[in-house]
Design a protein around this motif. Structure first.
Motif, short mmCIF file in Angstrom:
data_model
loop_
_atom_site.label_atom_id
_atom_site.label_comp_id
_atom_site.label_asym_id
_atom_site.label_seq_id
_atom_site.Cartn_x
_atom_site.Cartn_y
_atom_site.Cartn_z
N THR A 439 0.74 -1.15 -0.14
CA THR A 439 0.03 -0.03 -0.14
C THR A 439 0.98 1.28 -0.09
OG1 THR A 439 -1.66 -1.14 1.30
CG2 THR A 439 -1.76 1.33 1.27
N VAL A 440 1.84 1.40 1.02
CA VAL A 440 2.90 2.52 0.85
C VAL A 440 3.69 2.60 -0.46
CG1 VAL A 440 4.86 3.49 1.92
CG2 VAL A 440 2.96 2.34 3.47
N GLY A 441 4.15 1.19 -0.94
CA GLY A 441 4.84 1.50 -2.20
C GLY A 441 4.09 1.86 -3.23
N ILE A 442 2.96 1.30 -3.56
CA ILE A 442 2.00 1.59 -4.91
C ILE A 442 1.73 2.97 -4.74
CG2 ILE A 442 -0.13 0.84 -4.06
CD1 ILE A 442 -0.31 -0.86 -6.79
N ASN A 443 1.26 3.53 -3.59
CA ASN A 443 0.77 4.87 -3.59
C ASN A 443 1.93 5.76 -3.84
OD1 ASN A 443 -2.02 5.38 -2.95
ND2 ASN A 443 -1.57 3.83 -1.64
N THR A 444 3.21 5.48 -3.09
CA THR A 444 4.29 6.28 -3.64
C THR A 444 4.73 6.22 -5.21
OG1 THR A 444 5.36 5.62 -1.43
CG2 THR A 444 6.70 6.69 -3.07
N VAL A 445 4.39 5.20 -5.83
CA VAL A 445 4.76 5.01 -7.28
C VAL A 445 3.78 5.86 -7.89
CG1 VAL A 445 4.20 3.43 -9.27
CG2 VAL A 445 5.74 2.77 -7.16
N LEU A 446 2.37 5.89 -7.54
CA LEU A 446 1.44 6.85 -7.97
C LEU A 446 1.91 8.24 -7.91
CD1 LEU A 446 -1.79 4.85 -7.11
CD2 LEU A 446 -1.02 5.19 -9.35
N ALA A 447 2.33 8.38 -6.61
CA ALA A 447 2.43 10.05 -6.56
C ALA A 447 3.70 10.61 -7.35
CB ALA A 447 2.84 10.09 -4.88
N MET A 448 4.74 9.49 -7.44
CA MET A 448 5.86 10.04 -8.17
C MET A 448 5.61 9.96 -9.49
SD MET A 448 7.57 11.35 -5.86
CE MET A 448 9.00 11.93 -6.74
N ALA A 449 4.44 9.37 -10.14
CA ALA A 449 4.02 9.44 -11.42
C ALA A 449 3.42 10.53 -11.89
CB ALA A 449 3.67 8.30 -11.83
N GLY A 450 2.73 11.29 -10.98
CA GLY A 450 1.93 12.49 -11.05
C GLY A 450 0.50 12.02 -10.73
N ALA A 451 0.13 10.93 -10.39
CA ALA A 451 -1.08 10.29 -10.55
C ALA A 451 -1.95 10.74 -9.32
CB ALA A 451 -1.30 8.82 -10.76
N PRO A 452 -3.21 10.55 -9.06
CA PRO A 452 -3.84 10.73 -7.59
C PRO A 452 -3.71 9.21 -6.94
CG PRO A 452 -5.37 10.89 -9.50
CD PRO A 452 -4.20 10.66 -10.19
N VAL A 453 -3.71 9.41 -5.55
CA VAL A 453 -3.24 8.21 -4.52
C VAL A 453 -4.51 8.09 -3.89
CG1 VAL A 453 -0.99 9.04 -4.57
CG2 VAL A 453 -2.59 9.91 -3.17
N ARG A 454 -4.33 6.55 -3.45
CA ARG A 454 -5.69 6.22 -2.59
C ARG A 454 -5.41 6.57 -1.20
NH1 ARG A 454 -9.30 1.97 -3.82
NH2 ARG A 454 -9.18 3.49 -5.84
N ALA A 455 -5.93 7.59 -0.63
CA ALA A 455 -5.78 8.18 0.59
C ALA A 455 -6.34 9.41 0.85
CB ALA A 455 -4.33 8.47 0.89
N ARG A 456 -6.76 9.59 2.12
CA ARG A 456 -7.64 10.90 2.42
C ARG A 456 -6.52 12.23 1.99
NH1 ARG A 456 -9.45 10.64 7.70
NH2 ARG A 456 -10.74 8.94 7.07
N HIS A 457 -5.45 11.86 2.52
CA HIS A 457 -4.27 13.16 2.00
C HIS A 457 -3.12 12.34 2.23
CE1 HIS A 457 -2.18 16.86 2.38
NE2 HIS A 457 -1.68 16.29 3.26
#
Length: 597
Positions: A439-457
């Motif tokens: 969960t931490v890894g894939i959201n970091t990947v999305l974040a560093m790609a410029g994409a939205p992430v699965r989180a409240r913040h």
């Protein structure tokens, strides 16, 4: 989670799907009526021919009317069928979109396992490619360039400025539902346009470079026409024969080069067909975000829009393909038709060939942005992360895994910020430790790609993910799991020396060795990574590891997942708790299934 926004977007997809399905029903009805008309016209044509043959008082050319009407019906029928195919693709587009919104998308998209790299530092560990994985959820690309661009973004973190530009473009594209539908219906299902062959053709050197070819190709047909007129007036055929021999000599002199130019041009345009419609549609979309606006500006060559330049090539290719027409085959040599077609193809490549690679790159980036905009539209509760400068940090509130259904996904808060440098997560198997790392890894990947992430913040510094989660032995390579793991750990150490900061994810670290070596090794590995500036998460069910010294108690924070044995079955809440796990149910579980322990 904003259920109302998600529901509104799902309702918009359903409204459009119902409209498309109604159009399909109308086209099916129309196609059925045209089929009936064609049968009637065929019968009428046979009757009209019979009537004319019988020598009745029927008008002389009456028999031509039914065949003419039949030909018109066939032409109209083909248009209806093409419209039916387009509406089918639009319906499929919205059905898959609804499936993504409703978390039943697995198996409906493109997993593209060809992009997998077994040696990548996190791709296999975080389920980036393959059936039911991240790429399948995200990608709506119609071209291979779009797929590869999106894959590259998921495999490598972008600089902060680039991430922010992508966020701005995705936000601008988010509500462009019409654009995504238009792109989805452009071609048959599947991905088209493979860039290597196109770039190789466009950038290869011209083969017909002699300056005398064009003058000869223009002059000889003119002289032949003059010779034919002279022959008609004087009955002298020798000039005609001489000029035909000269033309044959030109064709023979060019030889294989001529047919290589014609053949390669036809093959290249087969791969460019989708680009004509795609570039035309993209060029007319009003976009103002700096990144997307700049990409659209790259879709040109010498001031000519890419769509118009490719359309000119289409005209050239139609001339090339018409060489198969029997009449053109007769006139091919006298008019040097093939030579003119080849020269036109070479001119196009000379004028626009150098721009093709830039077109392909721009289209790839636009398609990647459009794919991420679709995800953003379909998951409106997923925000863009906040990127911050300074010390390495990761602060996620209500962090969830985007590949898990939202209704069942358990979310956790995860914070790594000074003085904490590593979270050590203890707990039993199946309690959620590996899922938290992913969960931490894939959201970091999305974040560093410029994409939205699965989180409240989510607020994080620029990070490079490195994972040691799904490491296995290899019979083919002759390596054990332990050897594969320490090889990955060496790779993580090397990555920690580069920018951006490494976010390491270690699952059951060094479990392939004895407990003493494991303790010493894990302590040394984690301390070395932290000393190189990295931050990360480590999981273990070996409680001895919770006492490792990583250079100061404040640098490590212990968390755990709990479990309960109820009626012989393990139950988990999948929620993070402070401290080291204090309860173990392993012995009770073994006894509950009949093991004598």
């Amino acid at each position: 989670m904003d259920e109302s926004a998600s529901a509104l977007h799902a309702a918009e997809y359903r409204r459009r799907l119902h409209a498309v399905e109604a159009a399909i029903a109308r086209l099916d009805m129309l196609a059925g009526r045209i089929s009936t008309v064609r049968i009637v016209l065929a019968i009428a044509g046979i009757a009209a021919i019979w009537w004319s043959v019988q020598g009745t008082t029927a008008p002389k050319y009456l028999w031509l009317v039914p065949p003419a009407l039949f030909a018109a019906a066939v032409f109209y029928h083909s248009r209806v069928r093409r419209a039916r195919a387009r509406t089918d693709r639009a319906a499929a587009h919205y059905r898959v979109g609804l499936a993504r919104i409703e978390d039943r998308w697995s198996g409906l998209g493109n997993p593209d396992t060809s992009l997998e790299d077994a040696n990548h530092i996190y791709a296999a560990d975080l389920d980036v490619f393959g059936p039911g994985n991240l790429f399948e959820l995200l990608s709506t690309a119609r071209t291979r360039m779009g797929e590869r661009t999106l894959a590259a973004w998921l495999l490598s973190p972008a600089p902060t400025a680039t991430v922010l530009q992508r966020q701005q473009s995705i936000a601008e594209l988010r509500d462009r539902v019409d654009l995504r539908e238009d792109l989805a219906v452009l071609s048959e299902a599947g991905v088209g346009v493979h860039p290597e062959e196109l770039s190789r053709w466009a950038e290869s050197a011209n083969r017909l470079t002699q300056r005398s070819i064009l003058p000869a190709a223009v002059l000889l047909p003119v002289l032949l026409i003059a010779a034919l007129i002279f022959w008609n007036v004087t009955a002298m055929a020798s000039p005609v024969v001489v000029i035909l021999l000269l033309e044959l000599g030109v064709v023979r002199l060019l030889g294989l080069r001529l047919f290589e130019v014609l053949g390669s041009t036809e093959q290249a345009f087969d791969k460019l067909r989708l680009l004509v419609d795609l570039t035309t549609r993209l060029e007319r979309e009003p976009l103002e975000a700096p990144l997307t606006k700049g990409l659209l500006q790259r879709l040109s060559s010498s001031g000519v829009p890419a769509s118009r330049a490719i359309a000119r090539l289409a005209t050239t290719v139609s001339f090339v393909e018409s060489r198969r027409n029997p009449l053109i085959q007769i006139l091919d040599l006298p008019l040097l038709y093939s030579v003119h077609a080849a020269l036109a193809a070479e001119r196009w490549r000379r004028d626009h060939g150098s721009a093709v690679a830039a077109w392909l790159d721009a289209i790839g980036e636009l398609e990647a942005l459009i794919s991420l905009s679709a995800y953003s539209y379909e998951h409106p509760d997923d925000p863009f992360p906040e990127l911050v400068d300074g010390d390495a940090s990761f602060v996620g509130v209500a962090l969830g895994h985007p590949l898990l259904p939202q209704r069942t996904c358990v979310r956790n808060d995860v914070t790594i910020s000074r003085p904490t440098r590593v979270l050590l997560i203890s707990g039993s198997n199946m309690s959620g430790k590996s899922t938290l790392l992913r969960t931490v890894g894939i959201n970091t990947v999305l974040a560093m790609a410029g994409a939205p992430v699965r989180a409240r913040h989510l607020r994080l510094s620029p990070l490079q993910v490195g994972a040691n989660i799904r490491i296995n032995d290899s019979l083919q390579k002759g390596s054990s799991r332990f050897y594969a793991e320490i090889t990955r750990l060496r790779q993580l150490n090397e990555t920690a020396l580069r920018e951006p900061t490494l976010l390491f994810l270690l699952d059951e670290v060094l479990q392939g060795t004895n407990s003493r070596d494991r303790f010493i090794g894990a302590q040394g590995v984690i301390r070395a990574l932290i000393d190189r500036g990295a931050i990360g998460l480590v999981t273990t069910h070996d409680l001895a590891l919770t006492a490792i010294d990583v250079g100061g108690a404040e640098r490590l924070r212990n968390l755990h997942f709990q479990d309960e044995l109820v009626d012989g079955r393990m139950q988990f809440d999948f929620k993070l708790h402070e401290g080291v796990v204090t309860k173990s149910n392993g012995i009770e579980l073994m006894r509950s299934i009949g093991l004598e322990v």
